[in-house]
Design an enzyme around this catalytic site. Structure first.
Site, short mmCIF file in Angstrom:
data_model
loop_
_atom_site.label_atom_id
_atom_site.label_comp_id
_atom_site.label_asym_id
_atom_site.label_seq_id
_atom_site.Cartn_x
_atom_site.Cartn_y
_atom_site.Cartn_z
CG ASP A 277 -0.40 -0.02 2.52
OD1 ASP A 277 0.80 -0.33 2.63
OD2 ASP A 277 -1.12 0.24 3.50
CB CYS A 326 18.13 -2.49 9.62
SG CYS A 326 17.68 -0.95 8.82
#
Length: 376
Positions: A277, A326
């Site tokens: 999205d 990360c």
């Protein structure tokens, strides 16, 4: 290497039945610009598209999560979701089905609460803190505050026993008040929290003023972590920390920090499919649920290209000791203060500070939960 295969074990669909349509005008909303993506004035998912989507999802996986989002999903009306549950029951074949519902809460009432509880919907209620922080950006279309309304809806969900999380957008204002936020929500009896960093561009393409500053976000992550950690006895669930704990224990990273983008597909109101999205853009249109199977989508070259692009990180990321936690962060956040694309996260220094602060505590929790005799 990228594994281009179907997510047979777990499938999550982010469904936008009203596209970007919303009854609020939150000043930092990242999805509101999508209202210009389609020309239809009344963007609503048809019952036909709903049925096709549900049936194809249930042909794909044994574990499916339908995540109803927006815009504002309550604008579809309660009858739409009753129909969705009807289709889920009609087409299921012993699959495990979950429904989540992300809402600003404004239209929730007793009927909604009963339906959500009886059908085991997990609600994500957007709330940015007490009134002085929440009303800074979460306002009506004519600029009126909404905190008092959302607070009443939170209490409604509690009264009717609806399972819910509070979703907090961490912006330039509330990022400076982590202890106050934690205290506020815990005093309200909120047990489940999620914090989403705000990073958007202004009309000139630079980082918008309401975005959270990396230095403040680093301090926020550390301070909120200390509250959550609670001397080794977490008293509530904060999604980001729980997911990083899983990463420490099992090497399974959450979506934003995995080496590849293989998260939830987006289904727009008209059935169009996108890989995320944050990237509902014409260049990433994967197909349409009425015309394509999900297997075709996952096996497409475009989906593969989208997934692999995240692995292209900066050299400083490759040499960072926190790489495996990360992986350069979410591609949406790979910009500098001028809005220029880079190969590492805008919040790089935030995460470095946080991992330095939290590393030994995460390791302690893993050791503690694994029990004696098992090494980290």
């Amino acid at each position: 290497m990228f594994q281009n295969s179907m997510p047979k074990d777990n499938l999550t669909l982010l469904i936008k039945p009203t596209s970007a349509d919303c009854n609020l005008a939150c000043r930092y909303c990242f999805y509101s610009p999508k209202e210009n993506l389609y020309q239809d004035k009344h963007k609503r998912m048809s019952i036909e598209t709903l049925e096709v989507m549900v049936s194809k999802a249930l042909e794909t996986s044994e574990n499916i999560t339908f995540s109803w989002q927006g815009g504002e999903p309550t604008l579809m009306g309660l009858s739409f979701y009753k129909k969705a549950v009807e289709f889920q029951n009609r087409y299921r074949k012993n699959q495990n089905i979950n429904n989540t519902f992300q809402t600003n809460g404004i239209l929730l009432d007793e009927s909604w609460a009963i339906f959500l509880r009886e059908n085991n919907f997990l609600v994500g209620l957007s709330m940015d803190g007490p009134y002085n922080l929440h009303d800074e950006y979460r306002v009506t279309k004519d600029g009126k505050p909404t905190h008092h309304i959302v607070l009443s809806k939170l209490k409604l969900l509690q009264e009717y026993g609806v399972e819910f999380n509070v979703l907090v957008v961490v912006n330039d204002k509330n990022s400076k008040k982590p202890e106050a936020l934690f205290k506020y929500f815990r005093e309200l009896g909120v047990k489940y929290l999620q914090f989403i960093p705000c990073l958007e561009k202004d009309k000139d393409g630079r980082v918008a003023s309401f975005s959270v500053d990396p230095a403040n976000y680093g301090r926020f992550l550390c301070s909120m972590f200390d509250k959550w950690y609670n001397s080794g006895n977490p008293e509530c669930y904060i999604r980001e920390y729980e997911e990083w704990l899983i990463a420490y224990a099992y090497g399974v990273n959450p979506c934003m920090f995995s080496p590849y983008c293989q998260g939830a597909l987006v289904i727009e109101y008209n059935g169009d499919i996108y890989p995320c999205d944050f990237f509902v853009e014409p260049e990433w249109l994967l197909g349409n649920i009425k015309e394509n199977s999900l297997e075709e989508v996952f096996n497409s070259e475009l989906y593969k290209r989208f997934s692999e692009r995240k692995h292209n990180v900066d050299e400083k990321c490759k040499n960072c000791k926190w790489l495996n936690l990360c992986w350069g962060g979410c591609p949406k956040f790979r910009i500098d203060k001028n809005g220029k694309e880079i190969k590492y996260s805008y919040f790089c220094t935030s995460y470095q500070r946080f991992f330095e602060h939290s590393d030994r505590y995460f390791k302690y929790l893993v050791q503690r939960f694994r029990g004696p005799g098992q090494t980290f």
